[in-house]
Scaffold this motif. Structure first.
Motif, PDB file in Angstrom:
ATOM      1  N   ASN A   1       0.811  -1.217   0.000  1.00 41.16           N
ATOM      2  CA  ASN A   1       0.000   0.000   0.000  1.00 41.16           C
ATOM      3  C   ASN A   1       0.848   1.273   0.000  1.00 41.16           C
ATOM      4  O   ASN A   1       0.432   2.294  -0.550  1.00 41.16           O
ATOM      5  CB  ASN A   1      -0.986  -0.039   1.173  1.00 41.16           C
ATOM      6  CG  ASN A   1      -2.014  -1.143   0.990  1.00 41.16           C
ATOM      7  OD1 ASN A   1      -2.277  -1.569  -0.132  1.00 41.16           O
ATOM      8  ND2 ASN A   1      -2.579  -1.629   2.082  1.00 41.16           N
ATOM      9  N   CYS A   2       2.050   1.210   0.569  1.00 37.94           N
ATOM     10  CA  CYS A   2       2.999   2.323   0.429  1.00 37.94           C
ATOM     11  C   CYS A   2       3.366   2.492  -1.045  1.00 37.94           C
ATOM     12  O   CYS A   2       3.486   3.608  -1.569  1.00 37.94           O
ATOM     13  CB  CYS A   2       4.291   2.067   1.209  1.00 37.94           C
ATOM     14  SG  CYS A   2       4.123   2.234   2.989  1.00 37.94           S
TER      15      CYS A   2
ATOM     16  N   VAL B   1       0.856   4.327  -2.911  1.00 38.67           N
ATOM     17  CA  VAL B   1       0.978   5.774  -2.702  1.00 38.67           C
ATOM     18  C   VAL B   1       2.061   6.345  -3.610  1.00 38.67           C
ATOM     19  O   VAL B   1       1.842   7.337  -4.320  1.00 38.67           O
ATOM     20  CB  VAL B   1       1.283   6.103  -1.221  1.00 38.67           C
ATOM     21  CG1 VAL B   1       1.597   7.584  -1.050  1.00 38.67           C
ATOM     22  CG2 VAL B   1       0.112   5.709  -0.331  1.00 38.67           C
ATOM     23  N   SER B   2       3.224   5.692  -3.644  1.00 40.26           N
ATOM     24  CA  SER B   2       4.313   6.229  -4.459  1.00 40.26           C
ATOM     25  C   SER B   2       3.996   6.092  -5.953  1.00 40.26           C
ATOM     26  O   SER B   2       4.318   6.960  -6.766  1.00 40.26           O
ATOM     27  CB  SER B   2       5.645   5.552  -4.122  1.00 40.26           C
ATOM     28  OG  SER B   2       5.554   4.151  -4.125  1.00 40.26           O
TER      29      SER B   2
ATOM     30  N   ARG C   1       1.088   6.273  -7.346  1.00 36.32           N
ATOM     31  CA  ARG C   1       0.173   7.365  -7.722  1.00 36.32           C
ATOM     32  C   ARG C   1       0.936   8.638  -8.014  1.00 36.32           C
ATOM     33  O   ARG C   1       0.670   9.330  -8.986  1.00 36.32           O
ATOM     34  CB  ARG C   1      -0.792   7.638  -6.575  1.00 36.32           C
ATOM     35  CG  ARG C   1      -1.919   6.720  -6.702  1.00 36.32           C
ATOM     36  CD  ARG C   1      -3.224   7.199  -6.302  1.00 36.32           C
ATOM     37  NE  ARG C   1      -4.053   6.068  -6.712  1.00 36.32           N
ATOM     38  CZ  ARG C   1      -5.345   6.007  -6.610  1.00 36.32           C
ATOM     39  NH1 ARG C   1      -5.985   7.018  -6.106  1.00 36.32           N
ATOM     40  NH2 ARG C   1      -5.999   4.952  -7.013  1.00 36.32           N
TER      41      ARG C   1
ATOM     42  N   TYR D   1       9.828   5.567   3.345  1.00 37.43           N
ATOM     43  CA  TYR D   1       8.485   6.056   3.029  1.00 37.43           C
ATOM     44  C   TYR D   1       8.263   7.443   3.613  1.00 37.43           C
ATOM     45  O   TYR D   1       7.827   8.365   2.915  1.00 37.43           O
ATOM     46  CB  TYR D   1       7.466   5.048   3.557  1.00 37.43           C
ATOM     47  CG  TYR D   1       6.030   5.459   3.406  1.00 37.43           C
ATOM     48  CD1 TYR D   1       5.430   5.540   2.150  1.00 37.43           C
ATOM     49  CD2 TYR D   1       5.258   5.740   4.525  1.00 37.43           C
ATOM     50  CE1 TYR D   1       4.104   5.905   2.019  1.00 37.43           C
ATOM     51  CE2 TYR D   1       3.929   6.099   4.407  1.00 37.43           C
ATOM     52  CZ  TYR D   1       3.359   6.184   3.150  1.00 37.43           C
ATOM     53  OH  TYR D   1       2.049   6.546   3.027  1.00 37.43           O
TER      54      TYR D   1
ATOM     55  N   LEU E   1       5.538  14.256  -1.757  1.00 31.21           N
ATOM     56  CA  LEU E   1       4.141  14.039  -2.151  1.00 31.21           C
ATOM     57  C   LEU E   1       3.254  15.208  -1.730  1.00 31.21           C
ATOM     58  O   LEU E   1       2.089  15.263  -2.080  1.00 31.21           O
ATOM     59  CB  LEU E   1       3.602  12.735  -1.551  1.00 31.21           C
ATOM     60  CG  LEU E   1       4.470  11.480  -1.746  1.00 31.21           C
ATOM     61  CD1 LEU E   1       3.673  10.240  -1.368  1.00 31.21           C
ATOM     62  CD2 LEU E   1       4.960  11.341  -3.180  1.00 31.21           C
TER      63      LEU E   1
ATOM     64  N   PRO F   1      -1.078   3.619   5.107  1.00 33.72           N
ATOM     65  CA  PRO F   1      -0.930   4.414   3.876  1.00 33.72           C
ATOM     66  C   PRO F   1      -2.278   4.705   3.227  1.00 33.72           C
ATOM     67  O   PRO F   1      -2.536   5.831   2.802  1.00 33.72           O
ATOM     68  CB  PRO F   1      -0.103   3.502   2.949  1.00 33.72           C
ATOM     69  CG  PRO F   1       0.433   2.422   3.806  1.00 33.72           C
ATOM     70  CD  PRO F   1      -0.457   2.299   4.985  1.00 33.72           C
ATOM     71  N   TYR F   2      -3.125   3.697   3.184  1.00 34.88           N
ATOM     72  CA  TYR F   2      -4.376   3.795   2.435  1.00 34.88           C
ATOM     73  C   TYR F   2      -5.398   4.684   3.121  1.00 34.88           C
ATOM     74  O   TYR F   2      -6.055   5.494   2.486  1.00 34.88           O
ATOM     75  CB  TYR F   2      -4.927   2.372   2.237  1.00 34.88           C
ATOM     76  CG  TYR F   2      -6.251   2.305   1.529  1.00 34.88           C
ATOM     77  CD1 TYR F   2      -6.364   2.724   0.211  1.00 34.88           C
ATOM     78  CD2 TYR F   2      -7.378   1.802   2.177  1.00 34.88           C
ATOM     79  CE1 TYR F   2      -7.582   2.646  -0.445  1.00 34.88           C
ATOM     80  CE2 TYR F   2      -8.600   1.720   1.523  1.00 34.88           C
ATOM     81  CZ  TYR F   2      -8.693   2.141   0.208  1.00 34.88           C
ATOM     82  OH  TYR F   2      -9.888   2.066  -0.428  1.00 34.88           O
TER      83      TYR F   2
ATOM     84  N   ASP G   1      -2.519   8.116   5.686  1.00 32.50           N
ATOM     85  CA  ASP G   1      -1.519   8.953   5.018  1.00 32.50           C
ATOM     86  C   ASP G   1      -2.096   9.653   3.788  1.00 32.50           C
ATOM     87  O   ASP G   1      -1.892  10.840   3.575  1.00 32.50           O
ATOM     88  CB  ASP G   1      -0.302   8.114   4.590  1.00 32.50           C
ATOM     89  CG  ASP G   1       0.281   7.350   5.765  1.00 32.50           C
ATOM     90  OD1 ASP G   1      -0.075   7.685   6.910  1.00 32.50           O
ATOM     91  OD2 ASP G   1       1.062   6.411   5.533  1.00 32.50           O
ATOM     92  N   ARG G   2      -2.850   8.883   3.007  1.00 29.85           N
ATOM     93  CA  ARG G   2      -3.404   9.459   1.796  1.00 29.85           C
ATOM     94  C   ARG G   2      -4.387  10.574   2.128  1.00 29.85           C
ATOM     95  O   ARG G   2      -4.464  11.591   1.453  1.00 29.85           O
ATOM     96  CB  ARG G   2      -4.100   8.371   0.973  1.00 29.85           C
ATOM     97  CG  ARG G   2      -4.318   8.787  -0.457  1.00 29.85           C
ATOM     98  CD  ARG G   2      -5.059   7.729  -1.218  1.00 29.85           C
ATOM     99  NE  ARG G   2      -6.475   7.767  -0.886  1.00 29.85           N
ATOM    100  CZ  ARG G   2      -7.441   7.500  -1.766  1.00 29.85           C
ATOM    101  NH1 ARG G   2      -7.130   7.152  -2.999  1.00 29.85           N
ATOM    102  NH2 ARG G   2      -8.692   7.537  -1.419  1.00 29.85           N
TER     103      ARG G   2
END
Lengths: 343, 216
Positions: free
Chosen positions: A118-119, A122-123, A125, A173, A180, A253-254, A257-258
Motif C-alpha cells: 500500500n505504500c 501511494v508512491s 500514484r 516512506y 508528495l 498508507p491507504y 496517510d493518503r
C-alpha cells in the motif's frame, strides 16, 4: 457484510455524555447539545476531559458500543467495552501463535507486506501524476526499494528480519512523503517521523489520524473475539494494543496517510490550524480536529470492492473485514491471512 | 437416571436446534459467542419476551401452566428452559405437556422437534416419568402442532447431543457447509461460508501482489 454504523466523536471538552432511555445524550453546561439512539452507533470516541455517566457506559456495554477516551491530542486513556466477544479458545490459539516464532513471523510478514504494497500504491500514484518533477527520482528509488522488500518478505523470513524490513520501509516512506506534498510546502514539511510529541504539522496530522484508525482497529478485533493486546509484529508491551497496531499497518498508507496528503494538498487544513507548544510539540486546534474528523467520516463512507470477500463494502468496515479474516485464519478456516492490498 | 455428563459439562439446550440446522451456526454462537440479529431473530426475541415470564403461574382448569421452566439432563448433558409446561389437574392428572413457542410456521426440517424432544427427555429424567408427546406453537399459524416423541426422534436427539459435546471438547467450530440455508442465516456475514472454498483465490491474490513487485 455487516452494516457500518456511526462513530460519535465528541471534541468539546466541556461535554458530558449521559443516558436517556435508549438514547445517548451529549450535554454542554446542562443543556442538551445532541441526542442519538444508541442503536445508530458502533462507537463513541471522546477527546479531552469529557465525562460520561455510568448509566451511559452500561448502556453502551450492553449494546456492544465501544467508548474510547482520548486526550485532546488523540492519545489513548481508556476504552470501555462490554463482556468480550468470541471465546477463550480463539484467544488461546492466538496466544499460542504469538508464542510461536514461525507463526508470528508468518503473520507479521503479511501485515508488513500489506503495508508495503500500500505504500507502493501511494508512491505509484505520485509517479504517474508527476512524471516531470525532479523529486520523482527520489520517489522512484523508494518505489523500487518497496518492491525489493515485498520480494524479501515473500521468501518466508524470520521475525527480526520482518521487523527490519518494516523499519527500513517506514524510513524511506516517510522520507519521500515531503515530495508528495505539492501545496503549502513551506508549512508542511516532515522532519522524520516524530510521535511523542509530534514536532511538525505533518506528524501532528498523521498522529491524529492514526489515533482514529487505532480506535477502529481495536474495536474490530474485539468484536471478532481476538485480543487486541497480543500481537505478532509488535511485541507485547504492557498497556499497548499490539495486535491493533499490527492490523493498522496495512491501513496506514491507504486510510490515514493518503487522507493527510490530500487534506494538505487541497488546503483543507492550513498552518493556522496547528499550535506549537513551548516545548516544541505540535497540536491540532479544536476547530481543526473537527475538520479532520469530518474528512475521516466522509472517507469511511466511500465504497471499495473487497478483493477476498468479493463484495462492495464501505472503507470504514475494512478494519472489521480484515479482523474477521484474521480470526478465520487463526480458527483454521483459511490457510493464509490475506492483507488488504490497495489497487 | 444418571448420565455420562456432570453439571460442569452441560451445554445450552437451545443450541440443539442450531446444531440440527447447521453445526457451524451452533459453533459460532456457542463456541465463539458471535450473534447477529436479523429481522427473523429479532421477531423471535420479541415474541419470547411475552412468553417468558417465570413468575406468571396460571391455573386454568384443567391445567396448571408454568412458564420458563428450567430443565436439565445428565444423559444428554444439556440444560435449558422450556417456554411453557402445563400439568393436567383433571382427568389426566399428572400428565405433563411441553409447549415451545416459535415464530413463523412449521418447518420442513426437524430442528424445532429436536429441541422439544430434548426438553421432554430432560423432564422425563428429572421427574422419572415418560412423556409421549408435546406441542410446538407457531406464531404465524397461531396453532399448536403435536409432536410425537418417537424412538427415532429420541435417537436423533442423543446423536446430536453427543456430536455437540464432541465439538465442544475440541473447541473447534465446525467447517462451513454451504447451502441454500445460508441466505437466511443471520450469521452468514460472520461465517463467510464461501471463504474456505476460496483458498486458491487467496493464494492467487497473494501471488499477484508479489508478481506485481517483480515488475516494479
Amino acid at each position: 457484510m455487516r452494516k457500518m454504523l456511526n462513530v460519535l466523536y465528541v471534541t468539546n471538552p466541556d461535554a458530558y455524555l449521559s443516558r436517556d432511555g435508549e438514547n445517548v445524550v451529549v450535554r454542554v453546561d446542562q443543556d442538551e447539545a445532541f441526542r442519538v439512539p444508541v442503536h445508530y452507533l458502533e462507537g463513541i470516541v471522546t477527546f479531552g476531559y469529557v465525562g460520561a455517566s455510568p448509566a451511559l457506559l452500561g448502556l453502551c456495554c450492553e449494546k456492544g458500543v465501544t467508548v474510547s477516551f482520548l486526550t485532546e491530542h488523540g492519545r489513548h486513556h481508556a476504552t470501555v467495552q462490554g463482556s468480550p466477544r468470541g471465546n477463550v479458545l480463539l484467544r488461546r490459539e492466538q496466544y499460542r501463535w504469538a508464542d510461536s516464532e514461525t507463526r508470528s513471523a508468518e503473520l507479521a510478514g503479511m501485515f508488513v507486506m500489506g503495508k508495503i504494497v500500500n505504500c507502493r500504491a501511494v508512491s505509484r500514484r505520485f509517479l504517474s501524476d508527476h512524471k516531470d518533477v525532479t523529486e520523482s527520482e527520489d520517489v522512484q528509488a523508494a518505489h523500487a526499494l518497496f518492491a525489493r522488500n515485498v520480494l524479501k518478505l515473500h521468501k518466508g523470513i524470520g521475525l527480526d528480519e520482518v521487523r527490519g524490513i518494516e523499519g527500513d520501509t517506514a524510513r524511506r516512506y516517510f522520507g519521500i512523503l515531503n515530495h508528495l506534498i505539492v501545496a503549502q510546502k513551506d508549512d508542511f514539511q516532515m522532519k522524520g517521523r516524530s510521535r511523542r510529541p509530534p514536532r511538525d504539522n505533518v506528524n501532528c496530522l498523521l498522529s491524529f489520524l492514526y489515533s482514529l484508525l487505532m480506535h477502529e482497529a481495536r474495536s474490530a478485533l474485539e468484536s471478532v473475539g481476538l485480543d487486541p493486546y497480543v500481537g505478532f509484529l509488535h511485541r507485547d508491551r504492557p498497556g499497548r494494543a499490539s495486535l491493533a497496531l499490527d492490523l493498522m499497518e496495512e491501513f496506514r498508507p491507504y486510510l490515514a496517510d493518503r487522507l493527510a496528503l490530500s487534506m494538505i494538498n487541497r488546503k483543507q487544513v492550513c498552518a493556522n490550524d496547528f499550535v506549537t507548544t513551548d516545548a516544541g510539540g505540535v497540536f491540532l486546534k479544536e476547530g481543526a480536529r473537527k475538520i479532520v474528523i469530518d474528512a475521516w467520516q466522509k472517507r469511511k463512507k466511500e465504497e471499495v470492492q473487497h478483493p477476498i470477500l468479493g463484495e462492495k463494502i464501505p472503507v470504514g468496515l475494512l478494519p472489521y473485514a480484515q479482523a474477521l479474516l484474521l480470526a478465520r485464519h487463526v480458527r483454521g478456516d483459511i490457510g493464509k491471512y490475506p492483507p488488504f492490498f490497495w489497487k | 437416571m444418571m448420565g455420562p455428563y456432570n453439571e460442569d459439562e452441560f451445554l445450552p439446550l437451545s443450541g440443539i436446534q442450531h446444531f440440527a440446522y447447521c453445526a457451524r451456526q451452533w459453533g459460532l454462537i456457542h463456541l465463539e459467542a458471535q450473534w447477529v440479529d436479523n429481522l427473523w431473530t429479532a421477531a423471535g426475541t420479541a415474541m419470547h419476551e411475552r412468553v417468558d415470564n417465570p413468575h406468571a403461574i396460571e391455573s386454568r382448569n384443567p391445567f396448571k401452566t408454568m412458564r420458563s421452566v428450567s430443565l436439565s439432563s445428565c444423559s444428554l448433558g444439556l440444560y435449558g428452559v422450556a417456554d411453557v409446561l402445563e400439568v393436567h389437574n383433571g382427568k389426566e392428572h399428572g400428565k405433563y405437556n411441553l409447549v415451545e413457542y416459535k415464530r413463523g410456521k412449521p418447518k420442513e426440517d426437524d430442528c424445532d422437534m429436536v429441541q422439544l424432544c430434548a426438553q421432554a427427555i430432560c423432564l422425563e429424567e428429572m421427574l422419572a416419568l415418560s412423556i409421549a408427546d408435546g406441542h410446538l406453537y407457531y406464531g404465524e399459524t397461531k396453532r399448536r402442532h403435536v409432536v410425537k416423541f418417537s424412538s427415532d426422534l429420541r435417537e436423533r436427539v442423543h446423536t446430536l447431543a453427543t456430536a455437540m459435546h464432541h465439538y465442544y471438547r475440541m473447541g473447534r467450530t465446525p467447517a462451513p457447509m454451504r447451502s441454500a440455508k445460508c441466505q437466511n442465516c443471520s450469521l452468514s456475514a460472520i461465517c463467510l461460508p464461501k471463504l474456505g472454498a476460496n483458498q486458491h483465490k487467496i493464494d492467487a491474490y497473494l501471488a499477484a501482489a508479489v508478481l506485481d513487485a517483480t515488475k516494479n
